[in-house]
Motif scaffolding. Structure first.
Motif, PDB file in Angstrom:
ATOM      1  N   SER A 272      72.745 -25.355 -22.099  1.00 26.67           N
ATOM      2  CA  SER A 272      72.972 -23.948 -22.283  1.00 26.67           C
ATOM      3  C   SER A 272      71.829 -22.914 -21.657  1.00 26.67           C
ATOM      4  CB  SER A 272      73.344 -23.392 -23.605  1.00 26.67           C
ATOM      5  OG  SER A 272      72.380 -23.531 -24.674  1.00 26.67           O
ATOM      6  N   GLN A 273      70.548 -23.640 -21.665  1.00 29.46           N
ATOM      7  CA  GLN A 273      69.277 -22.922 -21.292  1.00 29.46           C
ATOM      8  C   GLN A 273      69.336 -22.813 -19.851  1.00 29.46           C
ATOM      9  OE1 GLN A 273      65.831 -24.706 -23.229  1.00 29.46           O
ATOM     10  NE2 GLN A 273      66.379 -23.632 -25.011  1.00 29.46           N
ATOM     11  N   PHE A 274      70.436 -23.443 -19.288  1.00 32.21           N
ATOM     12  CA  PHE A 274      70.161 -23.273 -17.658  1.00 32.21           C
ATOM     13  C   PHE A 274      71.620 -22.825 -17.326  1.00 32.21           C
ATOM     14  CE2 PHE A 274      67.485 -26.832 -18.634  1.00 32.21           C
ATOM     15  CZ  PHE A 274      66.343 -26.943 -17.627  1.00 32.21           C
ATOM     16  N   GLY A 275      72.023 -22.177 -18.206  1.00 28.95           N
ATOM     17  CA  GLY A 275      73.262 -21.385 -17.875  1.00 28.95           C
ATOM     18  C   GLY A 275      74.537 -22.514 -17.702  1.00 28.95           C
ATOM     19  N   LEU A 276      74.789 -23.480 -18.105  1.00 30.28           N
ATOM     20  CA  LEU A 276      75.552 -24.435 -18.360  1.00 30.28           C
ATOM     21  C   LEU A 276      76.193 -24.792 -19.701  1.00 30.28           C
ATOM     22  CD1 LEU A 276      73.923 -26.937 -15.724  1.00 30.28           C
ATOM     23  CD2 LEU A 276      75.527 -25.438 -15.271  1.00 30.28           C
ATOM     24  N   ASP A 277      76.820 -23.660 -20.080  1.00 32.23           N
ATOM     25  CA  ASP A 277      77.199 -23.705 -21.445  1.00 32.23           C
ATOM     26  C   ASP A 277      79.042 -23.864 -21.594  1.00 32.23           C
ATOM     27  OD1 ASP A 277      78.191 -21.469 -20.556  1.00 32.23           O
ATOM     28  OD2 ASP A 277      77.256 -19.882 -22.092  1.00 32.23           O
ATOM     29  N   ALA A 278      79.487 -24.332 -20.619  1.00 34.89           N
ATOM     30  CA  ALA A 278      80.723 -24.663 -20.609  1.00 34.89           C
ATOM     31  C   ALA A 278      81.106 -25.578 -21.831  1.00 34.89           C
ATOM     32  CB  ALA A 278      81.344 -25.425 -19.514  1.00 34.89           C
ATOM     33  N   GLY A 279      82.185 -25.437 -22.675  1.00 32.99           N
ATOM     34  CA  GLY A 279      82.848 -25.915 -23.876  1.00 32.99           C
ATOM     35  C   GLY A 279      81.959 -25.736 -25.435  1.00 32.99           C
ATOM     36  N   LYS A 280      80.912 -24.859 -25.101  1.00 34.78           N
ATOM     37  CA  LYS A 280      80.248 -24.299 -26.279  1.00 34.78           C
ATOM     38  C   LYS A 280      81.044 -23.806 -27.120  1.00 34.78           C
ATOM     39  CE  LYS A 280      76.079 -22.135 -27.640  1.00 34.78           C
ATOM     40  NZ  LYS A 280      74.780 -21.200 -27.278  1.00 34.78           N
ATOM     41  N   ASP A 281      82.196 -22.964 -26.991  1.00 33.81           N
ATOM     42  CA  ASP A 281      82.882 -22.340 -27.977  1.00 33.81           C
ATOM     43  C   ASP A 281      83.774 -23.475 -28.399  1.00 33.81           C
ATOM     44  OD1 ASP A 281      81.631 -19.907 -27.387  1.00 33.81           O
ATOM     45  OD2 ASP A 281      83.248 -19.408 -25.970  1.00 33.81           O
ATOM     46  N   TYR A 282      83.977 -24.331 -27.845  1.00 31.60           N
ATOM     47  CA  TYR A 282      84.761 -25.682 -28.338  1.00 31.60           C
ATOM     48  C   TYR A 282      84.142 -26.405 -29.220  1.00 31.60           C
ATOM     49  CZ  TYR A 282      88.447 -23.789 -25.176  1.00 31.60           C
ATOM     50  OH  TYR A 282      89.345 -22.941 -24.539  1.00 31.60           O
ATOM     51  N   GLY A 283      82.847 -26.359 -29.697  1.00 31.20           N
ATOM     52  CA  GLY A 283      82.146 -27.147 -30.249  1.00 31.20           C
ATOM     53  C   GLY A 283      81.435 -28.442 -29.709  1.00 31.20           C
ATOM     54  N   PHE A 284      81.481 -28.020 -28.202  1.00 31.64           N
ATOM     55  CA  PHE A 284      80.332 -29.159 -27.663  1.00 31.64           C
ATOM     56  C   PHE A 284      78.990 -29.027 -28.018  1.00 31.64           C
ATOM     57  CE2 PHE A 284      84.323 -29.439 -25.337  1.00 31.64           C
ATOM     58  CZ  PHE A 284      84.323 -30.433 -24.299  1.00 31.64           C
ATOM     59  N   ASP A 285      78.441 -30.036 -28.361  1.00 28.41           N
ATOM     60  CA  ASP A 285      76.958 -30.175 -28.405  1.00 28.41           C
ATOM     61  C   ASP A 285      76.366 -29.853 -26.987  1.00 28.41           C
ATOM     62  OD1 ASP A 285      74.182 -30.609 -28.843  1.00 28.41           O
ATOM     63  OD2 ASP A 285      74.500 -32.255 -30.212  1.00 28.41           O
ATOM     64  N   MET A 286      75.224 -29.068 -26.972  1.00 25.36           N
ATOM     65  CA  MET A 286      74.833 -28.632 -25.552  1.00 25.36           C
ATOM     66  C   MET A 286      73.823 -29.454 -25.274  1.00 25.36           C
ATOM     67  SD  MET A 286      76.144 -26.023 -24.453  1.00 25.36           S
ATOM     68  CE  MET A 286      77.662 -26.824 -24.973  1.00 25.36           C
ATOM     69  N   ASP A 287      73.069 -30.439 -25.966  1.00 21.41           N
ATOM     70  CA  ASP A 287      72.048 -31.137 -25.603  1.00 21.41           C
ATOM     71  C   ASP A 287      72.627 -32.439 -24.730  1.00 21.41           C
ATOM     72  OD1 ASP A 287      70.283 -30.204 -27.260  1.00 21.41           O
ATOM     73  OD2 ASP A 287      70.153 -31.429 -28.844  1.00 21.41           O
ATOM     74  N   VAL A 288      71.857 -32.630 -23.649  1.00 17.99           N
ATOM     75  CA  VAL A 288      72.132 -33.546 -22.615  1.00 17.99           C
ATOM     76  C   VAL A 288      70.819 -34.525 -22.769  1.00 17.99           C
ATOM     77  CG1 VAL A 288      72.544 -34.080 -20.131  1.00 17.99           C
ATOM     78  CG2 VAL A 288      73.816 -32.117 -21.367  1.00 17.99           C
ATOM     79  N   THR A 289      70.910 -35.845 -22.545  1.00 19.94           N
ATOM     80  CA  THR A 289      70.042 -36.651 -22.207  1.00 19.94           C
ATOM     81  C   THR A 289      70.125 -37.163 -20.712  1.00 19.94           C
ATOM     82  OG1 THR A 289      70.101 -37.607 -24.470  1.00 19.94           O
ATOM     83  CG2 THR A 289      69.225 -38.991 -22.711  1.00 19.94           C
ATOM     84  N   LEU A 290      69.083 -36.753 -20.206  1.00 14.91           N
ATOM     85  CA  LEU A 290      68.563 -37.145 -18.695  1.00 14.91           C
ATOM     86  C   LEU A 290      68.042 -38.446 -18.506  1.00 14.91           C
ATOM     87  CD1 LEU A 290      68.522 -36.487 -15.598  1.00 14.91           C
ATOM     88  CD2 LEU A 290      66.709 -35.305 -16.069  1.00 14.91           C
ATOM     89  N   ARG A 291      68.390 -39.521 -17.723  1.00 15.67           N
ATOM     90  CA  ARG A 291      68.037 -40.581 -17.574  1.00 15.67           C
ATOM     91  C   ARG A 291      67.721 -40.817 -15.914  1.00 15.67           C
ATOM     92  NH1 ARG A 291      67.738 -43.398 -22.324  1.00 15.67           N
ATOM     93  NH2 ARG A 291      69.267 -42.872 -23.828  1.00 15.67           N
ATOM     94  N   ILE A 292      66.384 -41.211 -15.698  1.00 13.19           N
ATOM     95  CA  ILE A 292      66.115 -41.426 -14.196  1.00 13.19           C
ATOM     96  C   ILE A 292      65.447 -42.673 -13.926  1.00 13.19           C
ATOM     97  CG2 ILE A 292      64.756 -40.559 -12.183  1.00 13.19           C
ATOM     98  CD1 ILE A 292      64.551 -37.870 -13.385  1.00 13.19           C
ATOM     99  N   GLN A 293      66.246 -43.727 -13.354  1.00 16.08           N
ATOM    100  CA  GLN A 293      66.169 -45.043 -13.067  1.00 16.08           C
ATOM    101  C   GLN A 293      65.554 -44.801 -11.547  1.00 16.08           C
ATOM    102  OE1 GLN A 293      69.715 -47.271 -12.592  1.00 16.08           O
ATOM    103  NE2 GLN A 293      68.938 -47.984 -10.667  1.00 16.08           N
ATOM    104  N   VAL A 294      64.408 -45.433 -11.379  1.00 19.34           N
ATOM    105  CA  VAL A 294      63.827 -45.154  -9.674  1.00 19.34           C
ATOM    106  C   VAL A 294      63.055 -46.313  -9.581  1.00 19.34           C
ATOM    107  CG1 VAL A 294      61.635 -44.105 -11.099  1.00 19.34           C
ATOM    108  CG2 VAL A 294      62.226 -43.838  -8.792  1.00 19.34           C
ATOM    109  N   GLU A 295      63.186 -46.659  -8.275  1.00 26.68           N
ATOM    110  CA  GLU A 295      62.195 -47.630  -7.678  1.00 26.68           C
ATOM    111  C   GLU A 295      61.707 -46.908  -6.222  1.00 26.68           C
ATOM    112  OE1 GLU A 295      64.137 -51.347  -6.945  1.00 26.68           O
ATOM    113  OE2 GLU A 295      64.883 -51.477  -8.911  1.00 26.68           O
ATOM    114  N   ALA A 296      60.477 -47.225  -5.985  1.00 25.55           N
ATOM    115  CA  ALA A 296      59.821 -46.608  -4.980  1.00 25.55           C
ATOM    116  C   ALA A 296      58.884 -47.467  -4.080  1.00 25.55           C
ATOM    117  CB  ALA A 296      59.122 -45.433  -5.410  1.00 25.55           C
TER     118      ALA A 296
END
Length: 197
Positions: free
Chosen positions: A164-188
């Motif tokens: 929600s701090q990025f303006g992506l608060d869809a579902g907040k009024d329905y009780g969605f938890d706003m926390d998202v876990t980002l994972r980056i799997q990377v090879e270089a």
């Protein structure tokens, strides 16, 4: 005699240490780099998805314990495994990829242990908003590629943020938890003249 040679020896020692401590540039392999995420669905289940297209590079000096990373994510390549949800996510109600086609993470590699970074201190730009975000590096490894015969590094990193701090608060009024876990799997792969743009 010995004292006259000392300055030369010091210069040679310094030159050797400088040569050993060298920043290397690695280009992210798009076929083995897939940023992914986990998000709540009203406390009933966890939605998982990934982004199929990304690019970027890593600069690292393992001797000095310094480095930088940049990952650019094509937000239009989001993949929940469900076409209808993908179409909704790229639309105006969420990512609005017509206006914000990419998300970017830039940061400094930090907290080195035995030549391997354990954190990235940086910023995530998402949906036109930039905020600080520290990634924890769960695994980091470099070795010669068994087929390509060149330096090759890989890592797994993660962080959790409030969408929600990025303006992506869809579902907040329905009780969605706003926390998202980002994972980056990377090879270089190490950057070569042939790989240079």
């Amino acid at each position: 005699m010995y004292l006259s040679r000392l300055p030369i020896l010091l210069v040679l020692a310094f030159a050797a240490s400088t040569a050993a401590a060298e920043e290397k540039i690695y280009v992210l392999d798009p076929g083995h780099t897939f940023p992914s995420f986990e998000a709540d669905h009203m406390g009933m289940s966890t939605w998982r998805g990934k982004f199929n297209h990304s690019r970027g590079e890593v600069r690292i000096d393992r001797e000095r314990g310094t480095g930088q990373v940049e990952v650019v994510i094509d937000s239009r390549s989001i993949d929940f495994g469900l076409d209808a949800l993908n179409e909704w996510a790229i639309g105006e109600q969420f990512f609005d990829t017509a206006k914000y086609p990419e998300a970017t993470y830039r940061g400094k590699l930090t907290a080195f242990r035995d030549g391997a970074p354990t954190q990235v201190e940086g910023e995530l730009t998402l949906h036109g908003v930039t905020r600080p975000l520290t990634l924890t590096i769960d695994r980091f490894k470099c070795q010669p590629h068994p087929m390509h015969k060149r330096d090759w590094c890989g890592a797994d990193a993660h962080a959790t943020f409030d969408r929600s701090q990025f303006g992506l608060d869809a579902g907040k009024d329905y009780g969605f938890d706003m926390d998202v876990t980002l994972r980056i799997q990377v090879e270089a792969d190490i950057k070569t003249d042939a790989a240079a743009p």
